[in-house]
Scaffold this motif. Sequence first.
Motif, PDB file in Angstrom:
ATOM      1  N   PRO A 190      16.914  30.398  -0.626  1.00 21.10           N
ATOM      2  CA  PRO A 190      15.963  29.752   0.277  1.00 21.10           C
ATOM      3  C   PRO A 190      16.070  28.229   0.203  1.00 21.10           C
ATOM      4  O   PRO A 190      16.340  27.669  -0.856  1.00 21.10           O
TER       5      PRO A 190
ATOM      6  N   SER B 184      14.282  24.370   1.285  1.00 19.21           N
ATOM      7  CA  SER B 184      13.039  23.660   1.593  1.00 19.21           C
ATOM      8  C   SER B 184      13.374  22.340   2.247  1.00 19.21           C
ATOM      9  O   SER B 184      14.408  21.745   1.952  1.00 19.21           O
TER      10      SER B 184
ATOM     11  N   HIS C 243      10.362  15.967  -1.952  1.00 20.41           N
ATOM     12  CA  HIS C 243      10.201  15.614  -3.363  1.00 20.41           C
ATOM     13  C   HIS C 243      10.169  14.103  -3.575  1.00 20.41           C
ATOM     14  O   HIS C 243       9.478  13.604  -4.437  1.00 20.41           O
TER      15      HIS C 243
ATOM     16  N   PHE D 256      17.017  18.463 -10.491  1.00 26.40           N
ATOM     17  CA  PHE D 256      17.668  18.973  -9.282  1.00 26.40           C
ATOM     18  C   PHE D 256      17.957  17.902  -8.239  1.00 26.40           C
ATOM     19  O   PHE D 256      18.932  17.980  -7.523  1.00 26.40           O
TER      20      PHE D 256
ATOM     21  N   PRO E  77       2.213  19.907   1.621  1.00 28.96           N
ATOM     22  CA  PRO E  77       3.500  20.511   2.005  1.00 28.96           C
ATOM     23  C   PRO E  77       3.991  21.537   0.982  1.00 28.96           C
ATOM     24  O   PRO E  77       4.593  22.537   1.346  1.00 28.96           O
ATOM     25  N   CYS E  78       3.729  21.290  -0.308  1.00 31.94           N
ATOM     26  CA  CYS E  78       4.141  22.243  -1.338  1.00 31.94           C
ATOM     27  C   CYS E  78       2.985  23.146  -1.764  1.00 31.94           C
ATOM     28  O   CYS E  78       3.102  24.358  -1.795  1.00 31.94           O
TER      29      CYS E  78
ATOM     30  N   PRO F 188       4.211  24.756   3.616  1.00 27.18           N
ATOM     31  CA  PRO F 188       5.386  25.015   4.462  1.00 27.18           C
ATOM     32  C   PRO F 188       6.707  24.637   3.795  1.00 27.18           C
ATOM     33  O   PRO F 188       7.753  25.151   4.186  1.00 27.18           O
ATOM     34  N   ALA F 189       6.686  23.788   2.788  1.00 20.55           N
ATOM     35  CA  ALA F 189       7.934  23.393   2.125  1.00 20.55           C
ATOM     36  C   ALA F 189       8.176  24.161   0.835  1.00 20.55           C
ATOM     37  O   ALA F 189       9.144  23.918   0.138  1.00 20.55           O
ATOM     38  N   ALA F 190       7.288  25.095   0.505  1.00 19.71           N
ATOM     39  CA  ALA F 190       7.342  25.701  -0.834  1.00 19.71           C
ATOM     40  C   ALA F 190       8.504  26.667  -1.041  1.00 19.71           C
ATOM     41  O   ALA F 190       8.966  26.850  -2.165  1.00 19.71           O
ATOM     42  N   ARG F 191       9.017  27.257   0.038  1.00 22.80           N
ATOM     43  CA  ARG F 191       9.870  28.431  -0.126  1.00 22.80           C
ATOM     44  C   ARG F 191      11.103  28.234  -0.998  1.00 22.80           C
ATOM     45  O   ARG F 191      11.521  29.144  -1.689  1.00 22.80           O
ATOM     46  N   GLY F 192      11.695  27.047  -0.993  1.00 19.47           N
ATOM     47  CA  GLY F 192      12.936  26.851  -1.739  1.00 19.47           C
ATOM     48  C   GLY F 192      12.735  26.440  -3.183  1.00 19.47           C
ATOM     49  O   GLY F 192      13.703  26.339  -3.928  1.00 19.47           O
ATOM     50  N   PHE F 193      11.504  26.163  -3.583  1.00 21.53           N
ATOM     51  CA  PHE F 193      11.297  25.600  -4.919  1.00 21.53           C
ATOM     52  C   PHE F 193      10.992  26.669  -5.960  1.00 21.53           C
ATOM     53  O   PHE F 193      10.086  27.471  -5.807  1.00 21.53           O
TER      54      PHE F 193
ATOM     55  N   ALA G  26      10.168  20.842  -8.990  1.00 19.06           N
ATOM     56  CA  ALA G  26      10.249  19.892  -7.884  1.00 19.06           C
ATOM     57  C   ALA G  26       8.990  19.037  -7.774  1.00 19.06           C
ATOM     58  O   ALA G  26       8.849  18.257  -6.846  1.00 19.06           O
ATOM     59  N   MET G  27       8.064  19.200  -8.703  1.00 24.68           N
ATOM     60  CA  MET G  27       6.818  18.422  -8.655  1.00 24.68           C
ATOM     61  C   MET G  27       7.158  16.933  -8.747  1.00 24.68           C
ATOM     62  O   MET G  27       7.781  16.488  -9.697  1.00 24.68           O
TER      63      MET G  27
END
Lengths: 275, 238
Positions: free
Chosen positions: A66, A68, A72, A126, B148-149, B159-164, B206-207
């Motif tokens: 997935p 995003s 960040h 990352f 967003p996260c 909405p941005a959470a899916r990849g993290f 990613a925080m």
Amino acid sequence: MKPANRIMKQVLRGGTAAIAAMIIGGASLGYAQESVSVRATLLTGGVPVDDPSAAVWSSAPPATFPMSPQVHWQNRIQEVTVKDVIVRALHDGTQVAVLVEYTDPTQDPDDAAALEFMVGDKKAHFAHGQPMLQVEGGPVNIWFWKNKTGKAIDMSAKGFGTLKPQEHQDVTAKGVYSNGTWKVVFARKLLTGHADEDVQITAGQFMSISFAVWDGRKDAVGELVEKGSQKAVSSWWYFRADAPPDYSGYMYAAIAAVLGLGFQFVLIRKLKKGQ
Amino acid sequence: MGALGKPIILMVAMYAFLKFGLPNIPGSAPLPSSLIFLYLLLTAGGIFMFKTLSGESKDAFWDPIRRFLTGENIGGLQALRYGVFILFPLLVGWQTYGSTAVSDLPPTESRTIHPAPPGEYTGLSNPVPKTPENIMQGKGFYAAYCSPCHGGNFDGKGPAARGFIPAPANFADPTTIAMLQESYLFWRIKKGGVGLPIEGAPWKSAMPRWEVELPDEWIWKIILGEYDGAHQSPRTWE
């Protein structure tokens, strides 16, 4: 022999429970593996370094990751085109090729994609391996493909603003667009001799990989929407080039089983004689 | 029955503890199966020693085992006896295979979710008064920078959470901010993923490190807004 009967029932019940627990535990581990790593399948014969459509890619298991929008660090982007990448990899002991596939409704000159690897034993954060406050981190190696140039750039970074092309360019890339899908193959030798800036890929060992994609579409006033840090990003995942098959485990298992059988045999002989 | 029943229950309990109990103790990780096997072996050895050393229970413990193994007067259990004889070598073989085979699994990662903060971030109290205006301002900043996260509903599903991975924390979950002091949040928000110690697996989080973008006062306001929006209150004891 009532007591013995009852005892054996207990043994059986206990054993069944233990075995069931092992199976459940094992199954969940097996599942986790599927999605968290890219496995480069070992081939004999050439790796399709510049052919994203080669038939041999079907022998590599696909893994989906997935993506995003990069929220960040500055400059952020709140929405990106690419939601997932599908990744396959092949190697032949010398060359490795990684195929990245994703949906993008339009082909644009500024379409681009990148792989990022941790370099060396130290973990890298990352986002371009920026310095961590309590942990000593390592650098990252970035393989960056751009549709416009049709080539890859081999890059290094350790923290924001440090991204730069390397002196030694070891990576090639080739992208093919059709039916709303990009297929980009990155290729390199497993080992490069520049261990301080390039990821060195040893068969059988897990390394860390992540992905980035830029959809080169433009907005109403002709500005690029996704560019630089405004891109789709993934978390860190694992990458491993398969080692040649090793059957010694089966041999050790067979020897152990025979020893177990022998032990049993001797034990029962002794018990019977002891009577 | 007693003589064998207890040892078996003990073994199963030990297995359950090693497999499912121990990994949940803070600071520990799931044990590799080879280690679990070793511990079970040691437990079995211990039980065995105990049983064979105490005189009167010795026979009660041994006799059924001996009779079963030699097949003396065990009637219907004969089939089971052969089953055990077939299973035992296979099990030994399987265990050996498991311990020599190269693992196909990526390295196991255990992340301490709430590692200890650096000393200077313990026991700070929120200098911003908890007024409706401040809470509202905090929620505004939250919507701009965090949602967003962490999600507009404070549920970690932005909405941005899916990849993290790890996933952005779900503040409505009682095991996140409800367990933490405001001081701890202040540290986490200021320093982000890169501020975590090694056991927090900082390379994965990613925080963001918000201290580079947001003044302290805003962060304290966000903390007010975050607790209010997630319907939680900070842990107050030291």
